[in-house]
Design an enzyme around this catalytic site. Structure first.
Site, PDB file in Angstrom:
ATOM      1  CG  ASP A   1      -1.540   1.330   1.479  1.00 29.10           C
ATOM      2  OD1 ASP A   1      -2.281   1.778   0.589  1.00 29.10           O
ATOM      3  OD2 ASP A   1      -1.274   1.944   2.523  1.00 29.10           O
ATOM      4  CB  CYS A   2       1.189   4.157  -2.001  1.00 29.92           C
ATOM      5  SG  CYS A   2       2.342   5.513  -2.258  1.00 29.92           S
TER       6      CYS A   2
END
Length: 232
Positions: free
Chosen positions: A13-14
């Site tokens: 996930d960023c």
């Protein structure tokens, strides 16, 4: 314990995991509220963001870009506090994304992991917004799977299904690393994907900019430096 040698791809996930999105979100929303002399705590502001974001992302019938979602969040804050945001204010949250900074451990960890694994992003973001962020991350990802490409938002398992199809990777060959139990750990684990929870809010109250959720990750770490040390 995880056998890190079994993995071919590490996906991330960023925002919230690699990028310190709470430090990006809060100044924008503080400015929006303080301009109306509205006194609202940081914790309550992040919880309000999480509430509006998840509600907007869950409308799968009429897909909205993440830029549109961020604009709608500002409008909904105005509705909640009975004011009309200006055009500039409506765009301010989305316009700030390109300036959100990585956590201090992000770039060194990605650089090290890139030597051993293929790397991927699975993020609730638009392609153009991620392009602004990518400059901060300093590594080239083998795959970038955005909500805009998939036309759905995590916690939908569709995002992970399409990501695995793009990679040609079986679930047991993929390690997914994320801060949000709600958006990432719950759906990934439900699909048999091994998970690492990066508990960025360790020692803080509440769940911040994500909805509360309960999940059992395969490993919990406070930061990516600790993950890299565990991999060895």
């Amino acid at each position: 314990m995880l056998d890190f040698n079994q993995f071919e791809v590490v996906s991330f996930d960023c925002y919230g995991t690699l990028i310190d999105w709470e430090s990006g979100i809060l100044p924008v929303l503080r400015k929006l509220l303080s301009a109306r002399e509205i006194d609202f705590s940081d914790d309550a502001t992040l919880e309000m963001f999480a509430e509006f974001e998840s509600a907007l992302e869950s409308h799968q019938i009429n897909y909205m870009t993440y830029r549109e979602i961020l604009q709608e969040i500002v409008k909904k804050i105005g509705q909640r506090f009975n004011f009309e945001p200006t055009g500039t204010e409506i765009k301010s949250l989305a316009d700030s994304v390109k300036n959100w900074e990585p956590f201090c451990d992000t770039v060194p960890a990605l650089t090290t992991l890139k030597q051993k694994y293929k790397l991927a992003i699975i993020s609730n973001i638009d392609d153009d917004l991620f392009a602004g962020t990518a400059k901060h991350l300093k590594v080239e990802f083998d795959w970038v799977i955005t909500a805009e490409q998939v036309r759905s938002y995590k916690p939908s398992t569709r995002n992970f299904e399409i990501a695995m199809h793009s990679m040609g990777a079986a679930p047991e060959k993929l390690l997914h690393v994320a801060q949000s139990l709600y958006h990432d750990i719950v759906p990934a684990a439900s699909m048999g994907i091994p998970t690492v929870w990066v508990n960025r809010r360790q020692g803080k109250a509440g769940f911040g900019a994500t909805l509360p959720a309960s999940a059992q990750p395969d490993l919990e770490v406070p930061d990516l430096k600790t993950l890299v040390e565990a991999i060895g």
